[in-house]
Design a protein around this motif. Structure first.
Motif, PDB file in Angstrom:
ATOM      1  N   ILE A 194       0.972  -1.087   0.167  1.00 52.77           N
ATOM      2  CA  ILE A 194      -0.031  -0.182  -0.091  1.00 52.77           C
ATOM      3  C   ILE A 194       0.861   0.678  -0.542  1.00 52.77           C
ATOM      4  O   ILE A 194       0.545   2.137  -1.262  1.00 52.77           O
ATOM      5  CB  ILE A 194      -0.866  -0.339   0.737  1.00 52.77           C
ATOM      6  CG1 ILE A 194      -1.896  -1.023   1.014  1.00 52.77           C
ATOM      7  CG2 ILE A 194      -1.296   1.594   1.604  1.00 52.77           C
ATOM      8  CD1 ILE A 194      -2.911  -0.980   1.929  1.00 52.77           C
ATOM      9  N   LEU A 296      -9.216   8.367   3.984  1.00 53.82           N
ATOM     10  CA  LEU A 296      -9.006   7.249   4.911  1.00 53.82           C
ATOM     11  C   LEU A 296      -7.156   7.823   5.006  1.00 53.82           C
ATOM     12  O   LEU A 296      -6.763   7.988   4.016  1.00 53.82           O
ATOM     13  CB  LEU A 296      -8.486   5.711   4.143  1.00 53.82           C
ATOM     14  CG  LEU A 296      -7.288   4.803   5.357  1.00 53.82           C
ATOM     15  CD1 LEU A 296      -8.553   5.219   6.508  1.00 53.82           C
ATOM     16  CD2 LEU A 296      -7.497   3.666   4.734  1.00 53.82           C
ATOM     17  N   ARG A 298      -4.237   7.096   7.101  1.00 57.31           N
ATOM     18  CA  ARG A 298      -3.981   5.836   7.999  1.00 57.31           C
ATOM     19  C   ARG A 298      -3.329   6.648   8.977  1.00 57.31           C
ATOM     20  O   ARG A 298      -1.577   6.937   8.411  1.00 57.31           O
ATOM     21  CB  ARG A 298      -3.003   5.471   7.422  1.00 57.31           C
ATOM     22  CG  ARG A 298      -4.056   4.092   6.469  1.00 57.31           C
ATOM     23  CD  ARG A 298      -2.756   3.378   5.945  1.00 57.31           C
ATOM     24  NE  ARG A 298      -4.051   1.857   5.617  1.00 57.31           N
ATOM     25  CZ  ARG A 298      -4.563   2.078   4.128  1.00 57.31           C
ATOM     26  NH1 ARG A 298      -4.176   2.886   2.960  1.00 57.31           N
ATOM     27  NH2 ARG A 298      -5.068   0.815   3.636  1.00 57.31           N
ATOM     28  N   ARG A 334      -8.788   7.851  10.443  1.00 53.25           N
ATOM     29  CA  ARG A 334      -8.785   6.664  11.611  1.00 53.25           C
ATOM     30  C   ARG A 334      -7.909   6.639  12.482  1.00 53.25           C
ATOM     31  O   ARG A 334      -6.657   7.157  12.425  1.00 53.25           O
ATOM     32  CB  ARG A 334      -8.024   5.647   9.919  1.00 53.25           C
ATOM     33  CG  ARG A 334      -9.158   4.551  10.199  1.00 53.25           C
ATOM     34  CD  ARG A 334      -8.117   3.440  10.189  1.00 53.25           C
ATOM     35  NE  ARG A 334      -7.017   2.817   9.574  1.00 53.25           N
ATOM     36  CZ  ARG A 334      -6.697   2.490   9.269  1.00 53.25           C
ATOM     37  NH1 ARG A 334      -7.295   1.861   8.445  1.00 53.25           N
ATOM     38  NH2 ARG A 334      -5.046   2.231   8.653  1.00 53.25           N
ATOM     39  N   ASP A 337      -4.396   2.675  14.295  1.00 56.44           N
ATOM     40  CA  ASP A 337      -4.609   1.128  13.233  1.00 56.44           C
ATOM     41  C   ASP A 337      -3.358   0.304  13.940  1.00 56.44           C
ATOM     42  O   ASP A 337      -2.829  -0.100  13.205  1.00 56.44           O
ATOM     43  CB  ASP A 337      -5.130   1.248  12.275  1.00 56.44           C
ATOM     44  CG  ASP A 337      -5.514  -0.317  11.932  1.00 56.44           C
ATOM     45  OD1 ASP A 337      -5.593  -1.857  12.580  1.00 56.44           O
ATOM     46  OD2 ASP A 337      -5.910  -0.187  10.953  1.00 56.44           O
ATOM     47  N   LYS A 342       1.611  -4.278  11.445  1.00 54.48           N
ATOM     48  CA  LYS A 342       2.020  -2.511  11.645  1.00 54.48           C
ATOM     49  C   LYS A 342       2.615  -2.518  13.154  1.00 54.48           C
ATOM     50  O   LYS A 342       1.329  -2.316  13.791  1.00 54.48           O
ATOM     51  CB  LYS A 342       0.914  -1.196  11.249  1.00 54.48           C
ATOM     52  CG  LYS A 342       1.414  -0.931   9.595  1.00 54.48           C
ATOM     53  CD  LYS A 342      -0.094  -0.378   9.276  1.00 54.48           C
ATOM     54  CE  LYS A 342      -1.446  -0.446   9.749  1.00 54.48           C
ATOM     55  NZ  LYS A 342      -2.744  -0.058   9.292  1.00 54.48           N
ATOM     56  N   ARG A 360      -4.627  -5.408  18.199  1.00 51.02           N
ATOM     57  CA  ARG A 360      -4.979  -4.701  17.162  1.00 51.02           C
ATOM     58  C   ARG A 360      -5.591  -3.741  17.664  1.00 51.02           C
ATOM     59  O   ARG A 360      -7.010  -2.886  17.797  1.00 51.02           O
ATOM     60  CB  ARG A 360      -4.781  -5.500  16.080  1.00 51.02           C
ATOM     61  CG  ARG A 360      -4.337  -5.563  14.716  1.00 51.02           C
ATOM     62  CD  ARG A 360      -5.505  -5.653  13.656  1.00 51.02           C
ATOM     63  NE  ARG A 360      -4.928  -4.533  12.730  1.00 51.02           N
ATOM     64  CZ  ARG A 360      -6.093  -5.101  11.606  1.00 51.02           C
ATOM     65  NH1 ARG A 360      -6.139  -6.165  11.008  1.00 51.02           N
ATOM     66  NH2 ARG A 360      -5.672  -4.104  10.411  1.00 51.02           N
ATOM     67  N   GLU A 433     -14.621  -4.127   8.438  1.00 54.62           N
ATOM     68  CA  GLU A 433     -13.452  -4.886   7.774  1.00 54.62           C
ATOM     69  C   GLU A 433     -13.196  -6.035   8.564  1.00 54.62           C
ATOM     70  O   GLU A 433     -12.676  -6.876   7.994  1.00 54.62           O
ATOM     71  CB  GLU A 433     -12.627  -3.863   7.875  1.00 54.62           C
ATOM     72  CG  GLU A 433     -12.550  -3.501   9.015  1.00 54.62           C
ATOM     73  CD  GLU A 433     -10.715  -2.724   9.475  1.00 54.62           C
ATOM     74  OE1 GLU A 433      -9.781  -2.470   8.607  1.00 54.62           O
ATOM     75  OE2 GLU A 433     -10.453  -1.858  10.421  1.00 54.62           O
ATOM     76  N   GLY A 454     -13.529  -1.378   4.246  1.00 52.74           N
ATOM     77  CA  GLY A 454     -12.457  -2.006   5.004  1.00 52.74           C
ATOM     78  C   GLY A 454     -12.335  -3.042   3.998  1.00 52.74           C
ATOM     79  O   GLY A 454     -11.964  -3.440   4.741  1.00 52.74           O
ATOM     80  N   ASN A 456      -9.704  -5.086   2.244  1.00 51.62           N
ATOM     81  CA  ASN A 456      -8.597  -5.387   2.540  1.00 51.62           C
ATOM     82  C   ASN A 456      -8.182  -6.684   3.862  1.00 51.62           C
ATOM     83  O   ASN A 456      -8.100  -7.327   3.286  1.00 51.62           O
ATOM     84  CB  ASN A 456      -7.224  -4.148   2.831  1.00 51.62           C
ATOM     85  CG  ASN A 456      -7.019  -3.280   2.194  1.00 51.62           C
ATOM     86  OD1 ASN A 456      -7.247  -3.516   1.200  1.00 51.62           O
ATOM     87  ND2 ASN A 456      -6.129  -2.109   2.851  1.00 51.62           N
ATOM     88  N   ASP A 457      -9.014  -5.985   4.469  1.00 53.20           N
ATOM     89  CA  ASP A 457      -9.349  -6.514   5.987  1.00 53.20           C
ATOM     90  C   ASP A 457     -10.137  -8.003   5.797  1.00 53.20           C
ATOM     91  O   ASP A 457      -9.820  -8.934   5.786  1.00 53.20           O
ATOM     92  CB  ASP A 457      -9.117  -6.345   7.158  1.00 53.20           C
ATOM     93  CG  ASP A 457      -8.160  -5.430   7.819  1.00 53.20           C
ATOM     94  OD1 ASP A 457      -6.818  -6.291   7.875  1.00 53.20           O
ATOM     95  OD2 ASP A 457      -7.577  -4.523   8.246  1.00 53.20           O
ATOM     96  N   ARG A 467      -3.699 -11.361   4.312  1.00 53.13           N
ATOM     97  CA  ARG A 467      -3.315 -10.445   3.453  1.00 53.13           C
ATOM     98  C   ARG A 467      -1.988 -10.495   2.992  1.00 53.13           C
ATOM     99  O   ARG A 467      -1.871  -9.738   2.093  1.00 53.13           O
ATOM    100  CB  ARG A 467      -3.984  -8.833   3.409  1.00 53.13           C
ATOM    101  CG  ARG A 467      -3.608  -8.255   5.283  1.00 53.13           C
ATOM    102  CD  ARG A 467      -4.104  -7.386   5.249  1.00 53.13           C
ATOM    103  NE  ARG A 467      -4.107  -6.197   4.889  1.00 53.13           N
ATOM    104  CZ  ARG A 467      -4.599  -5.052   4.924  1.00 53.13           C
ATOM    105  NH1 ARG A 467      -5.295  -4.749   5.553  1.00 53.13           N
ATOM    106  NH2 ARG A 467      -3.965  -3.224   4.689  1.00 53.13           N
TER     107      ARG A 467
END
Ligand code: PEP
Ligand code: MG
Length: 576
Positions: A194, A296, A298, A334, A337, A342, A360, A433, A454, A456-457, A467
């Motif tokens: 990303i 978004l 992040r 957001r 996260d 991460k 998380r 998500e 979301g 992706n999740d 992922r």
């Protein structure tokens, strides 16, 4: 010339030499030297031994302070390697005899030692291999004048080749010098991939073992659109790719023509097309590509590549800047996260077996109300400088949402008490998500102002596919009927409760899904800036009636493959 196939993670084509990052290897090219340069090479070698010794002693002192004497003693073995007369004399005598560069000789001698040690059936000597490796790398780094390898300080344009890169490695990359990257592991929606899209550099991930075929300095063509890496291409291949690069640029220019126009369908429905950002630095790129706001932000990337956690003031200034820059468009921040893929050095987060299912995002914030409140207060304070909205990640139940909102209320109350102005009407939304949130979207919709899907999740949890894992990447299917059904029911639940719904997962930027998502009624699409012009172009080429028909047909298909090929053909018709 060899062609390696990986996973297309960030689009575009670039051509540059390979720079191996991370697992440092003793692969130093051999360069002949003149006889008169031998004393200089010996001096260089001795200086690097001294520098390495200094480094290790300093490290030893620090470890002694932080962890204790016993742990620090481990480095005594490293210091002994530096004093090993046999090793030093062998390097010097080979230097005189072979007359080639000292880094090359040192790396060869080291390799020989490691080989000899690894064959010996002696536990103690085998353990010394790790010491040799470690000290060897330090000496080589000093010999080559590379203090600490960092992607920040690159001096020439390269393709970064690594086993893995963390999102913070990617965030720290020198944008002008890193023109592409390829990794052994990873998936299309890992945060490393990303980040590549945000930086607008092509990336191929998940190459697996074949990545070892790339040697430092090899010329590489990285085709991030097709997921292909070509090592040491011939002239003809280079010519073809340069032409392809030109073509891609031409297509991008066609899309750029509509970038500042609103995304209005042929029958007059306006859709919001916003951008995803990780850092405030990306705002100029959002503007260049015509993003109508930030769907978004992040915010956790703000914590990366720094020693201490940011203060409330720093948070506040970052959010104020983004709010002012994007005004009158909205900016959705957001909340933190962390976890998953991460991690931050500032917080001592435990190593977990399944971090994506672990401590998380909102779970971490609810357990650390001080950290959470500091961010919420900063967002509230900045909300008077533009149109800020806030959004919680990884919500799995009404309870979690209510707990977060209670903390938000406390922050508002604290600010009211000190007469600190903030937007009393600030919109609060949740990311959908996790399947439990998707299945209870009708309940959540009654408690919030908006949803942002979301994917992706959502896809990884719905299809049970990590992922970031290249081995199961073939199962990560956004076109899976389960995913489409979930998206439809989230959008329907939102609209039945009169709230708007956006999507900020990578699926929102995948052009083959645009007609279906439009047809399902999505109100906002948020994506890496680079993708904004193309998605606007497609939205402007469709009518709602047509999009609804496409969505209906896609939902009637039984496999992801069938959905994909159906959507490919529709997109071709739209873009013809
Ligand atoms: C998502 O999960 O789709 C999302 C947008 O959040 P992130 O990629 O940061 O997990
Ligand atoms: Mg997510």
């Amino acid at each position: 010339m060899i062609t390696l196939k990986g996973i297309a993670a960030a689009p575009g084509i670039n051509i540059a030499p390979a720079y191996k990052f991370g697992k440092e290897e003793f692969e130093i090219p051999m360069q002949p030297i003149k006889a008169e340069d031998i004393p200089l090479q010996i001096q260089l070698f001795e200086e690097s031994l001294i520098a390495t010794r200094k480094e290790i002693i300093e490290l030893q002192k620090r470890i002694a302070q932080e962890m204790g004497q016993e742990e620090a003693q481990i480095f005594d073995a490293h210091l002994l390697v530096l004093e090993d007369r046999m090793l030093i004399e062998e390097v010097i005598s080979r230097l005189k005899k072979d007359q080639v560069n000292v880094p090359y000789i040192f790396s060869e001698v080291l390799k020989k030692y490691i080989q000899v040690f690894s064959k010996i059936e002696d536990e103690y000597l085998r353990e010394r291999i790790a010491d040799l490796n470690d000290v060897g790398k330090r000496v080589l780094r000093n010999l080559l004048g590379k203090e600490h390898r960092s992607l920040k300080d690159l001096q020439e344009r390269v393709v970064v080749v690594a086993h893995d890169l963390s999102p913070s490695d990617t965030a720290a990359m020198h944008k002008q010098m890193v023109c592409a990257f390829v990794t052994d592991i990873g998936g299309k929606t890992s945060h490393t991939a990303i980040m590549a899209k945000s930086l607008e550099i092509p990336a191929v991930v998940g190459l697996g073992e074949t990545i070892n075929k790339i040697k430092a300095g090899d010329m590489l063509i990285v085709d991030g659109t097709m997921g292909v890496v070509i090592v040491n291409p011939d002239e003809e291949t280079l010519r073809i790719y340069r032409e392809e690069e030109q073509k891609l640029r031409g297509v991008a220019e066609k899309f750029l023509q509509v970038k500042d126009l609103p995304a209005v369908t042929l029958d007059g429905r306006t859709i919001d097309v916003a951008a995803n950002i990780e850092l405030p630095d990306e705002i100029p790129s959002v503007k260049v590509h015509g993003g109508q706001g930030i769907g978004l932000y992040r915010s956790e990337f703000f914590y990366m590549n720094r020693k201490d956690a940011p203060t409330e003031e720093e948070h506040f200034h970052a959010y104020k800047y983004v709010a002012e820059e994007m005004k009158p468009y909205p900016v959705i921040i957001r909340t933190l996260d962390l976890g998953g893929d991460k991690f931050l050095s500032q917080f001592d987060m435990p190593k977990e077996i399944k971090p994506f299912l672990g401590w998380r995002a909102i779970r971490f914030c609810l357990a650390n109300p001080d950290i959470f409140k500091m961010q919420l207060r900063a967002i509230l304070r900045a909300s008077v400088y533009g149109k800020l909205k806030l959004m919680y990640p990884m919500i799995t139940s009404i309870d979690e949402l209510k707990q977060a909102n209670t903390i938000l209320e406390e922050c508002k109350e604290e600010l009211r008490k000190i007469r600190q102005p903030f937007d009393e009407e600030i919109e609060v939304g949740v990311m959908i998500e996790v399947p439990s949130a998707a299945l209870t979207a009708d309940l959540l919709a009654k408690e919030v102002d908006f949803f942002s899907i979301g994917t992706n999740d959502l896809i990884q949890y719905a299809l049970a596919v990590d992922r970031t894992n290249e081995k199961v990447a073939y199962l990560y299917e956004p076109a899976h009927p389960a995913v489409l059904r979930m998206i439809k029911s989230i959008i329907d639940a939102a609209h039945a409760n009169n709230i708007w719904v956006g999507m900020c997962g990578e699926m929102a930027s995948d052009e083959i899904f645009t007609p279906v998502l439009l047809g399902l009624g999505l109100d906002e699409f948020s994506m890496p800036s680079l993708a904004v012009p193309q998605i606007k172009y497609i939205l402007r080429s469709l009518s709602m009636a047509e999009a609804r028909k496409i969505a209906e047909e896609a939902l009637s298909l039984t496999t992801a493959k069938a959905v994909e090929s159906f959507m490919q053909s529709k997109l071709k018709e739209i873009l013809k």
